[in-house]
Design a protein around this motif. Structure first.
Motif, short mmCIF file in Angstrom:
data_model
loop_
_atom_site.label_atom_id
_atom_site.label_comp_id
_atom_site.label_asym_id
_atom_site.label_seq_id
_atom_site.Cartn_x
_atom_site.Cartn_y
_atom_site.Cartn_z
N ASP A 338 0.79 -1.23 0.19
CA ASP A 338 0.16 -0.10 -0.05
C ASP A 338 0.75 1.23 0.09
OD1 ASP A 338 0.70 -0.21 2.66
OD2 ASP A 338 -1.33 -0.29 3.47
N ILE A 339 2.13 1.20 0.44
CA ILE A 339 2.92 2.30 0.43
C ILE A 339 3.39 2.58 -1.02
CG2 ILE A 339 5.38 3.00 1.15
CD1 ILE A 339 5.03 1.49 3.72
N HIS A 342 0.44 4.01 -2.87
CA HIS A 342 0.16 5.49 -2.25
C HIS A 342 0.99 6.42 -2.95
CE1 HIS A 342 -0.06 9.04 0.21
NE2 HIS A 342 1.26 8.85 0.62
N HIS A 376 4.37 4.30 6.85
CA HIS A 376 3.10 5.08 6.40
C HIS A 376 2.00 4.88 7.14
CE1 HIS A 376 6.33 5.57 3.44
NE2 HIS A 376 5.66 6.74 2.91
N SER A 377 1.83 3.54 7.45
CA SER A 377 0.86 3.14 8.38
C SER A 377 1.35 2.78 9.79
CB SER A 377 0.13 1.85 7.70
OG SER A 377 -0.47 1.94 6.43
N SER A 389 5.03 7.50 11.38
CA SER A 389 4.58 7.88 9.93
C SER A 389 5.78 7.62 9.06
CB SER A 389 4.24 9.03 9.74
OG SER A 389 4.91 10.13 10.40
N GLY A 390 5.76 7.88 7.58
CA GLY A 390 6.54 7.59 6.50
C GLY A 390 7.56 8.83 6.69
N LEU A 391 9.01 8.34 6.14
CA LEU A 391 10.22 9.38 6.30
C LEU A 391 10.85 9.10 4.85
CD1 LEU A 391 12.20 10.84 8.87
CD2 LEU A 391 13.35 9.56 6.84
#
Lengths: 543, 543
Positions: A338-339, A342, A376-377, A389-391
């Motif tokens: 899903d990343i 996205h 992200h999830s 969270s994402g970086l």
């Protein structure tokens, strides 16, 4: 060439998040002869009930009748597609998303189907990704830590808001009247078996992983009363039920279910199971140290161990949680496929997964100058923190979409390596890595995982791992094989060591993994709480 | 209505990276009556010379004849567009990119126009963004720090690879024979004046900011010899030249230049100037503490101070660097508008700057849950590190393009606040913030800057700030006003305090700026060298 009349068949049914898939499998060798999919008419309810009643933030519900429709539509369609005589089917097995919970009356009737309750959100199925019970999960974790509950380390130190107790406590506290009318709080994995057989057997897998059942016990009434006095009787009144071992028969197909499916009344129905855990049988990975990664939207890591150990940040360890007689370990990554999806979502239409994969394939490891954190999830294992969270670091004006795409793939590989190394360090060594799930089709991703892990990658031999695994359990339940291990040996499929690590790539990835780990620990272990703070600010200003 | 016959006019010519723009301005009140643009036929040479000779990585050259074409084409076209009589033009002023260097013979002939040298890369103009002299810049900085050179703190502790000495040393070391044939190493800002007047005057601005001229002195022959014995005479042999103050006349228009431009021979030609620094006059921001930010692809911050101070990480402080009698301070952000453009480049075509700005405008500060570091082109001030790179934290599956877009705008605003606070802390307080450049059109961006800075934002009243500023200097040089300040008061334009900070937004931005600062210092001051390490790995594996 049609099969000989003496051949027998089993049905595996995989209940996913949006649809159910039935597969017809030959008992003698596991060949998949036909399959059919039925999409749930109500899909996932996140904004409102079917009658328009609005739902809160982080809610995710389902309608139980949709699951029955899979039995009524997909199973007969799969039998037709396989071209077999239904009379030759000897068993049916199922697997389900988890933890997905159905509140029912004593006879299994879902509360959402009880007259007058159709407008009550808590009367519906709480899907695995219903995350509105986080406050309850936080209280459960705090209290368990304070009391030093022995079961807490079996779950890596934290239980999830997705699980049976957090969701049940939310129901009690937000709709106590409905809680009073609920006789049973049933895993959907078991509810579907109840529908097939007419009797309620609780499977060892979800009872252990999602139901906090350890060494034959649940959390005590004293513990539950301290959470909420009205919750003291939760286990005895709503949850407890005889346990069925995986691969055993929960019962036989009822006349009603025979009518739905077109299958013979009286055939074996296997004890309920979970989509991830049932896959190990399909991948012939039931021995200690064989880790199966079911890689799709998210990734679930499932592995047997001979001994029980406490692995920091794992999802859980359950006696018989994968197969009877061994300890089943589970870990996970909250976001993987899903990343990638996205990232593609807002790019120009020329940037498909296939195109970006081909462009990324031409790069050498390290050439893009990027590192990402795959949160992200949030992070399931080993940090167990959904506030993360994402970086992405390293972005320059020269950075192209294929660079970011490759960096995201690598980030998920680094996340997997973190999990593997944590198991190794905890005395539960990972000896073989077996990839399953939709992402195995991406050969670049597979090679990157082999390079990052410095391990050969084996690959499951079926595109329908969970459904094949369920069919294997059905064959065991039907007595066609002495147990699940024997059934898996005959019916499962694995290609061993398909991808070999490239030493040059692995050397660069060692360097990048060191950078990943430094970022992972800095942002994930409390030195910089920016991710948590950003979410707190976001919630405050949006409210 | 035509102007009265007694009105006089000046011409301002702004030489940018890709084109030159001429503007006709009325001396009495600064009204812009007409303008014209001429694009450089050779644009920027980055891959090869016009004859195909290949160029190395990070090279950026130009062809000096292109600048003369601007005088020949854009100036007459602007006069025609203004509808004035050229006989009423009393002066011409120019501004240029910097540091952009022309190697010439003693009479100003560019080496690239000397017979037999057209295939020699070092014979061409080195544009400001020629970055191939970084090794030389590193050596200059190391040696200056080791020797404790007094001029080093005047440049925030580091001189740039873009400047005169680094580029000159590269020329010497890579093409010593050509270095020997070079009589003069001339700022393009001064070379164009040489073309207009026939005489070479070195302007105080570039001599100070780019030429390391401080308190009347350049780096010593001993210092230069220690860099390279053959470099010892660089200042005396190639660089030194009488200094002209900004706003003074460098000379008068030659007959040849009158022929090119159609302007009267003998009119005043102002001393050369730099695009950023000339803008303060146009924005009526010449008093101490009035910071002009020229915001476009990158941002340049230019401000006068009454005293000299050492501001960490500034680009430089120069006596008379903006206007005679005050100390001119300069700082900068390497990437601003180009970061936004980079983000849009691969998105779907529906995501224009205008659309994303409108979507982002609907959000409250903090609602997107993101923070970015604006270092996609490195960091000029206050870290002075071009090995740094961009960072985005907080990405989730719910993050949309307008969220990232707004976060990038905010990141550049946080970068500006870092610079403003550094000036304040160094005893050179910023009392007014005046925005200029192409980004002033984005009213959302302007409001965000006001909120982040907690300062009202003034805005320049001209869309052609540099050309208007050059025209103001031309008016001063022509004696139409006693000095640049008086000319700016009559001819410049500023709207004061157009944007007021919103206290609620500013409070949220205080929180986010604290997070930005923590990330800024962690990644920018050496605690985590991941950005530097990623670039090192990238260079190694790509080589």
């Amino acid at each position: 060439m049609p099969d000989a009349p003496s051949e027998t068949y089993v049905i595996g049914v995989d209940f996913g998040t949006l649809s159910g898939r039935a597969v017809v499998v030959r008992v003698s060798d596991g060949t998949e002869l036909g399959s059919a999919v039925h999409e749930y008419p109500h899909a996932v309810l996140t904004d409102a009930l079917p009658d328009g009643t609005p739902l809160g933030h982080d809610w995710a519900l389902q309608v139980p009748g949709d699951y029955v429709e899979v039995l009524q539509r997909a199973v007969p369609a799969a039998v037709r597609a396989a071209g077999i005589d239904p009379a030759q089917v000897v068993g049916i097995g199922t697997d389900f998303t988890a933890c997905t919970m159905v509140p029912t009356l004593a006879d299994g009737t879902p509360l959402s189907e009880v007259e007058g309750l159709a407008s009550r959100p808590h009367a519906y199925v709480k899907l695995w990704k219903h995350h509105a019970a986080q406050p309850q999960a936080d209280r459960i974790n705090q209290l368990a830590a304070k009391r030093g509950e022995a079961w807490l380390p079996r779950y890596g130190g934290l239980i999830s808001s997705e699980w049976e107790f957090a969701k049940g406590l939310q129901l009690l506290e937000e709709d106590p009247e409905l809680y009073g009318r609920m006789d049973r709080w049933v895993e959907a994995a078991d509810w579907i078996i109840w529908q097939l057989t007419g009797s309620y057997v609780r499977n060892a897998c979800t009872a252990g992983y999602k139901g906090i059942r350890q060494d034959g016990h649940y959390p005590s009434p004293e513990f539950l009363a301290e959470l909420n006095p009205a919750f003291a009787g939760f286990v005895a009144d709503k949850l407890d039920q005889p346990i069925g071992q995986l691969g055993a028969a929960a019962g036989t197909l009822s006349a009603a279910a025979a009518g739905w499916t077109g299958l013979p009344e009286g055939i074996a129905v296997a004890v309920g199971n979970v989509d991830a855990h049932v896959t190990n049988a399909a991948a012939q990975a039931l021995e200690p140290g064989q880790m199966v990664a079911i890689m799709g939207t998210s990734t679930c890591h499932v592995m047997n161990g001979a001994e029980i150990a406490e692995v920091p940040g794992m999802c859980g360890v359950v006696d018989g949680g994968i197969v009877e007689g061994l300890y089943g370990y589970e870990a996970g990554q909250s976001g993987v496929g899903d990343i990638f999806a996205h990232y593609l979502r807002y790019l120009g239409p020329e940037f498909t997964h296939e195109h970006l994969t081909e462009l990324a394939r031409r790069q050498r490891p390290g050439a893009h100058g990027l590192i990402a954190l795959d949160w992200h999830s949030g992070n399931r294992s080993v940090l167990v923190d959904h506030e993360l969270s994402g970086l992405l670091v390293g972005d320059t004006l020269a950075t192209r979409p294929e660079d970011v795409y490759r960096a995201l793939i690598e980030a998920t590989a680094f996340g997997t390596r973190t999990i593997v190394e944590t198991f190794n360090a905890a005395g539960v060594p990972v000896r073989e890595f077996v990839a399953a799930g939709g992402l195995v089709k991406n050969t670049l991703l597979m090679q990157i995982y082999a390079d990052v892990l410095r391990m050969p990658l084996s690959v499951i031999g079926s595109e329908q791992g969970p459904a094949l695994g369920s069919a294997i359990h059905a064959a065991a339940a039907a007595g066609a094989y002495p147990d699940v291990r024997a059934a898996a040996a005959a019916m499962g499929r694995k290609q061993t060591a398909v991808y070999q690590p490239d030493p040059d790539a692995a050397a660069v990835y060692d360097e990048l993994f060191a950078e990943y780990t430094k970022l992972h620990d800095y942002f994930g272990r409390g030195a910089n709480k920016v991710m948590r703070n950003l979410r707190a600010i976001q919630r405050r200003v949006v409210a």
